[in-house]
Design a protein around this motif. Structure first.
Motif, PDB file in Angstrom:
ATOM      1  N   ASP A   1     -14.983  11.524  -3.727  1.00  0.00           N
ATOM      2  CA  ASP A   1     -16.371  11.262  -4.082  1.00  0.00           C
ATOM      3  C   ASP A   1     -16.843  12.367  -5.005  1.00  0.00           C
TER       4      ASP A   1
ATOM      5  N   LYS B   1     -27.841   4.796   2.794  1.00  0.00           N
ATOM      6  CA  LYS B   1     -29.044   5.104   2.015  1.00  0.00           C
ATOM      7  C   LYS B   1     -30.219   4.237   2.470  1.00  0.00           C
TER       8      LYS B   1
ATOM      9  N   PRO C   1     -19.983   7.749  -4.039  1.00  0.00           N
ATOM     10  CA  PRO C   1     -20.834   8.584  -3.178  1.00  0.00           C
ATOM     11  C   PRO C   1     -20.098   9.033  -1.921  1.00  0.00           C
ATOM     12  N   HIS C   2     -20.600  10.076  -1.297  1.00  0.00           N
ATOM     13  CA  HIS C   2     -20.044  10.565  -0.037  1.00  0.00           C
ATOM     14  C   HIS C   2     -20.660   9.768   1.114  1.00  0.00           C
ATOM     15  N   THR C   3     -19.887   9.513   2.172  1.00  0.00           N
ATOM     16  CA  THR C   3     -20.403   8.767   3.333  1.00  0.00           C
ATOM     17  C   THR C   3     -20.204   9.567   4.609  1.00  0.00           C
TER      18      THR C   3
ATOM     19  N   ASP D   1     -28.286  17.055  -0.952  1.00  0.00           N
ATOM     20  CA  ASP D   1     -27.396  15.967  -0.554  1.00  0.00           C
ATOM     21  C   ASP D   1     -26.447  16.431   0.553  1.00  0.00           C
TER      22      ASP D   1
ATOM     23  N   ALA E   1     -22.030   3.503   1.794  1.00  0.00           N
ATOM     24  CA  ALA E   1     -22.991   4.474   1.275  1.00  0.00           C
ATOM     25  C   ALA E   1     -24.339   3.817   0.998  1.00  0.00           C
TER      26      ALA E   1
END
Length: 1226
Positions: free
Chosen positions: A612, A1154, A588-590, A655, A1150
């Protein structure tokens, strides 16, 4: 059929016309390069077809190629009453069982190498008998000789580059190069399988060479590889390229992607001196270049830039050259070329443009939209001007291709996008395992356990390969050999690893190992001697650190070529390992930047590709549009491509909006959409968009520590490179004084005898007493050196008195009293009279009860005569000379290829930083701050040798304090070296990056000053950095208290960023405790301590309040995912972790981001409370148990303390802002 359609489409003719043209070419048997190209690979083989294409572009020498039909004519040759094809069928049936088969688990078993060698010998003997006994159809020789005659008439005689008399040949010299159909098929990698016959002169020799190439189709490794990959032997054919020999002064191998990791935006080129075959086979070492494609593209657009990021030098002592009458011979490399690169940077840069052009051509032809399927495997050669001898003033001005084919390793691996494979040895296993050696260069990653099988070169090689095959029948083996000759392929199916003494990372053996997933190390040993006893082999090797090891057939070892270690590691016995495979599409992207603590660009080539699913997917999509433009697909289909692009991004629009850098991504997407509305969009425009997309994949910032460069690449203390001239002068002075090394050794022995017989040993007691005093706290240098006179003690006090006083000042109060007398003594020495000084020292040691009561007697005995005798004695003993001589030799070897050792040290840092910038886009540079324990392995850091190494010992003394920090840069011994190496390198990189990549880009190279203890120390170091012209410097804070201590300078001088290192927190807090106003700060326990976490939290909120970015680095982020998750809810701009855990930490961050959004509605304080409870879970339970309170109460107490730290940080930040306004700091 598909290949015919594709080739016809490329040529712009109908399929039937293409078939008709192809058939005509096939029937000719021999065809000039002028008359066919890469689309005709089915007739000429891929290698020959690609050579013809390169010739038509002016990128290789002329030649001609044989066709499939000519091979079929050969197959009809009759000998012993049967055609060759019939003989082959019969032999294959007889030896079929020797190939083995795949078992139920999918592993190949049952291979009989001895029988395969028998089959090879019989088939190759048949081929050469057909030639020697004239059993082949006459048209074969007729067609070859006719074409050769035309060829010589067209191109004329040649002058060989090494022919010092400039003699001329009567005949054309030609290289017969194999072009087996199947060698370069995409599903198989079989580099170097078939024979190349170089420098063939005369038409009759051309025919013989042709048959030698045909025979190589039936070597055991070729036959086995075809069998394993399911090729029909009746379909196999050998088409031969008759290629005008390039009289190579230099040659090598290049890949348009980085060959060890598949990094798509860096090209790698290895090049050596002489003919190519021994270089590509790995017989000789080669120099290596890493080249940035973005800069190559700029050159192709007319900009004058140097695209070379990094180059490494390997000394090559021998090379292979072509003989005037044909054939090759080995000769020494010319003396003036031994310490220089094979050619200049401009020639390499020029060839890099050709490589880029070749890659783009193949993108256009292949129509692949996958950036990992574009790699080219290239062999190259360059002649000197007028083909005259190679020397320092006559290097090649141009380099040509001798091969171009598809790279087959990463195009297979990464067909679904980049993934990282992490091979690692568990920490517990590392502690228990016995390391034999860590040495050499990584060629193929992985871990393998097996029994050593030693393989020699020459006539014994095949027998040793049979032994290896038999050993493999009862378990895995590790191949250990001198060279990576092509026959190593025979070992790969049976091996768990390759240990190759010499060779290079791009040699055939290394390429094959990567393709087959076998770990391999090359350049493992500087020397190797193989002996045989009782049918078993033993290899005595010297590793690259100079240590000797013995390996025997059957020894059980584990070879680890992983990112855990800088170099390949050989362990005793079996060592467990772990494998983890992770696709970018899984990551995932952070918002929080996770940065890599980098040590070596070789490791970073793999790590920096970790991205990512969002940014990597976007880059591959934009890359595909650029590829479409090159292939012509975009113009005819642009609206469909735009629709597809929008559809691919529709699912991630929401996103993107949640991301801190989402605006940058959205702007790129908008620009791409706008560009696609123009049907006339250029490849140049799409290239720029592609590069912007690639930049977005660079999610990580490199945290670069220069001390790693000294430890891992320079391998010596900075002062050794800086003061090299003094070391060399000492060695030369000694040789000049005594005539020879033998004389020095003899004089040393005489001096020792004289000392034993004539010098009162009591004179040393005073020195020993003095040394024990100044070393009692561990803060003053120990000088354990044999000196011939007590006057050394006096000069020592004179020279180092200030340093001793300085160190005494930093010891605790409880030790101050013990040093009072010695401080008084040093301060009182103000006279030049040696006798008076001796008396003062004598009085001191006697009054303090030290065992030197007879020093008065000693002083009385020092007569004028004795003084003269002692002065004449050689002060430096044999050990010192030998030490210095080895040190000088080491530095000269390391810095070969550069003007001076100082230039080499500086350029090494520059090149590593250039690589890091290219891969990460931003680099934070931590200045050198090694401690004595960390430099023990450095050359020149031995404190027990006398003479010149005192330069280094002085530095060690001044570095000794484990929290010396930036104060090191103020020490006289180290300061100038720091300026001339590190500061000069960083300034150069900032300037170079801005020039090459665009204005302001250099400021993305951000150095930061390590921990400073006082504002004055901080000010002086800062002034030196600013005087060097370095921009955007940061500071390592370590604790909130230090921020307060230095706040004026921080706010006035450091608007860029700060860094807090959690793993150094304990030592730092104790350091600050030495300053009176902070003496009450509590000490820390291990890892997760309340004081450490409170200090981190407090610092973070001070920085946020005053409006400065703060970066968190240290081992805690890497070792404890909860600390990394805590950072996600604190006001940090980024955190640094070791490269090997980047994927795991990224996913932990990540997950916390979330949770922050979904579970806490964006409330960071509530999220902080939750993660602190998890972080201190064990600590809470222990506190409840020992304090007799509930766990809930213990948790509340800890969290309350942490939130108090937050409030203190905010309040102190406000105070700093108030003080800033009050004192007018802008």
């Amino acid at each position: 059929m598909l290949n015919k359609i594709v080739s016809a489409t490329i040529k712009g003719i109908s399929e039937q016309d293409f078939i008709d043209q192809t058939e005509k070419l096939n029937k000719k048997g021999i065809v000039h390069f002028d008359d066919f190209d890469h689309t005709n690979f089915a007739v000429f083989g891929r290698k020959t077809a690609e050579l013809a294409n390169l010739y038509r572009k002016g990128q290789t020498s002329p030649g001609f190629g044989s066709t499939v039909d000519l091979f079929r004519v050969f197959e009809r040759s009759v000998i012993d009453g049967k055609t060759f094809k019939e003989h082959r069928h019969a032999l294959y049936a007889q030896y079929k069982s020797a190939f083995g088969a795949r078992n139920e688990e999918g592993k190949w078993v049952g291979k009989d190498q001895e029988k395969l060698y028998e089959l090879e010998a019989k088939l190759q003997t048949l081929v050469m008998r057909i030639y020697h006994e004239d059993c082949y159809p006459a048209e074969i020789a007729g067609k070859i000789m006719n074409m050769h005659a035309k060829f010589v008439n067209q191109y004329g005689p040649l002058v060989s580059f090494f022919d010092r008399s400039s003699g001329k040949f009567e005949d054309m010299d030609v290289t017969d190069d194999e072009s087996a159909d199947g060698e370069d098929q995409k599903i198989a990698s079989a580099a170097g399988q078939n024979t190349t016959v170089a420098n063939v002169i005369g038409s009759d020799k051309q025919v013989e060479a042709f048959f030698k190439c045909l025979a190589s189709l039936y070597n055991s490794r070729s036959m086995f590889d075809r069998y394993v990959n399911g090729f029909d032997e009746d379909e196999a054919a050998m088409m031969v390229a008759f290629h005008k020999t390039i009289m190579s002064a230099v040659a090598g191998i290049a890949f348009t992607i980085e060959s060890l990791t598949g990094y798509p935006e860096i090209m790698k080129l290895t090049i050596g001196k002489g003919q190519g075959e021994p270089l590509v086979s790995g017989k000789y070492g080669t120099c290596t270049y890493y080249i940035d494609k973005r800069l190559v593209w700029k050159r192709m657009q007319g900009e004058d830039v140097n695209p070379i990021l990094k180059k490494t030098f390997v000394k090559q002592e021998k090379m292979e050259v072509a003989l005037p009458d044909g054939g090759l011979t080995e000769m020494p490399v010319p003396e003036d070329m031994l310490k220089s690169f094979p050619t200049d940077d401009a020639t390499i840069a020029k060839f890099a443009e050709k490589m880029m052009d070749e890659e783009m051509d193949k993108i256009a032809v292949g129509k692949s939209r996958n950036p990992y399927e574009r790699g080219r495997d290239i062999e190259l050669a360059g002649e000197t001007i007028d083909a005259k001898p190679l020397n320092a003033n006559n290097k090649p001005e141009d380099i040509l291709f001798t091969q171009s084919r598809a790279e087959t390793t990463f195009s297979k691996k990464f067909n679904k996008g980049y993934f990282s494979v992490r091979y690692s040895i568990p920490e517990e296993a590392k502690k228990e395992a016995d390391v034999i050696t860590e040495t050499g260069t990584k060629a193929s990653k992985g871990v393998g356990t097996g029994r050593i099988a030693i393989v020699r070169t020459g006539k014994e090689m095949k027998g040793d390969m049979v032994k290896l095959n038999k050993m493999a029948a009862s378990g895995p083996v590790i191949y250990l050999g001198q060279e990576a000759n092509p026959d190593v392929n025979d070992a790969l199916e049976d091996s768990s690893g390759l240990l190759i003494a010499h060779a290079n990372t791009e040699c055939h053996g290394a390429i094959l190992a990567k393709a087959k997933g076998v770990p391999a190390g090359v350049q493992m040993f500087s020397t190797i001697k193989i002996t045989e006893a009782d049918g078993k082999l033993q290899a005595m090797v010297t590793d690259m650190q100079g240590k000797t090891h013995y390996f025997n057939d059957g020894d059980l070892v584990t070879l680890a070529v992983t990112d855990d270690f800088e170099k390949p590691v050989i362990f005793e016995d079996e060592v467990p390992f772990e494998t983890q495979k992770l696709y970018n599409s899984d990551i995932p992207h952070t918002n929080l930047k996770v940065s890599a603590i980098v040590a070596d660009s070789g490791i970073s080539l793999s790590t920096s590709q970790i991205s990512d699913r969002l940014t990597s997917g976007l880059w591959m999509e934009v890359y595909g549009l650029w590829a479409d433009k090159l292939s012509g697909e975009l113009s005819s289909n642009i609206s469909d491509r735009l629709d597809a692009f929008e559809k691919s991004l529709s699912e991630i629009q929401d996103d993107i909006k949640n991301l801190a850098e989402g605006d940058k991504i959205l702007v790129l997407i908008a620009d791409v959409k706008e560009a696609l509305k123009d049907v006339n969009i250029t490849a140049e425009q799409l290239f720029e968009l592609k590069e912007r997309a690639f930049d977005l994949t660079k999610n990580y910032v490199a945290l670069f520590r220069t001390e790693f460069i000294y430890a891992q690449q320079l391998e010596a203390h900075p002062l050794i490179y800086h003061e090299y001239d003094q070391h060399k002068a000492f060695v030369e002075r000694m040789l000049q004084r005594y005539g020879s090394e033998e004389n020095i050794a003899n004089i040393s022995k005489e001096s020792i005898e004289f000392f034993k017989n004539n010098i009162d040993k009591n004179r040393y007691k005073a020195f020993i007493s003095f040394r024990s005093i100044v070393n009692s706290d561990g803060n003053v240098m120990a000088m354990d050196i044999n000196k011939d006179d007590l006057s050394f003690v006096l000069s020592y006090i004179k020279k180092h008195g200030k340093a001793i006083l300085k160190n005494i000042d930093y010891v605790g109060d409880n030790k101050q009293a013990a040093f009072k007398d010695i401080k008084d003594l040093i301060n009182s020495i103000g006279v030049d009279d040696d006798y008076d000084m001796l008396l003062r020292f004598n009085n001191y040691v006697q009054s303090n009860g030290h065992n030197a009561s007879n020093i008065n007697t000693l002083i009385g005995r020092i007569t004028e005569k004795r003084k003269t005798e002692l002065a004449e004695l050689r002060k430096e003993d044999c050990n010192t000379f030998n030490y210095e001589k080895k040190l000088v030799e080491f530095i000269e070897t390391k810095s070969a290829g550069y003007a001076t050792p100082l230039e080499f040290a500086k350029e090494t840092i520059i090149q590593e930083l250039m690589m890091m910038y290219s891969m990460y886009g931003q680099v934070e540079v931590r200045f050198y701050d090694n401690k004595p324990a960390e430099i023990k392995g450095y050359k020149g850091a031995d404190s027990k040798i006398g003479g010149m190494p005192a330069i280094t010992r002085v530095a060690q003394n001044e570095e000794f304090d484990p929290i010396r920090g930036s104060g090191l840069f103020l020490t006289p011994a180290f300061q100038q070296a720091w300026k001339d190496i590190e500061l000069a390198a960083i300034k150069e990189v900032q300037e170079r990056v801005s020039k090459l990549y665009g204005p302001g880009e250099g400021e993305k190279i951000k150095p930061f000053i390590v921990f400073s203890r006082t504002p004055e120390e901080f000010r002086q170091v800062l002034e030196m950095v600013e005087a060097a012209g370095i921009k955007g410097t940061g500071v390592m804070i370590e604790t909130a208290e230090n921020f307060i201590n230095l706040f004026g300078y921080l706010l006035a001088k450091f608007p860029k960023f700060g860094s807090i290192g959690g793993n150094d927190g304990e030592a730092t807090i104790h350091a600050i405790a030495r300053v009176d106003r902070y003496r009450d700060i509590p000490g820390l326990s291990k890892n997760v301590s309340e004081a450490l976490i409170a200090s981190i939290i407090k610092t973070a909120f001070i920085y946020e309040t005053v409006g400065l970015p703060l970066f968190s680095c240290g081992q805690n982020n890497s070792n404890n995912p909860k600390i990394a998750m805590m950072s996600a809810v604190l006001p940090f701009t980024g955190i640094g972790v070791t490269e090997d855990v980047i994927p795991e930490v990224t996913m932990s961050v990540a997950a916390m981001e979330k949770r922050l959004r979904e579970d806490f509605g964006g409330n960071k304080e509530e999220a902080l409370k939750a993660i602190l409870a998890e972080l201190f879970d064990d600590h809470i339970k222990e506190k409840a148990r020992t304090s007799g309170i509930s766990e809930e109460a213990a948790k509340d107490g800890i969290i309350t303390g942490m939130l108090q730290a937050k409030r203190e940080g905010i309040e102190e930040g406000k105070l700093i802002l108030k003080l800033r306004d009050q004192y007018g700091i802008q």
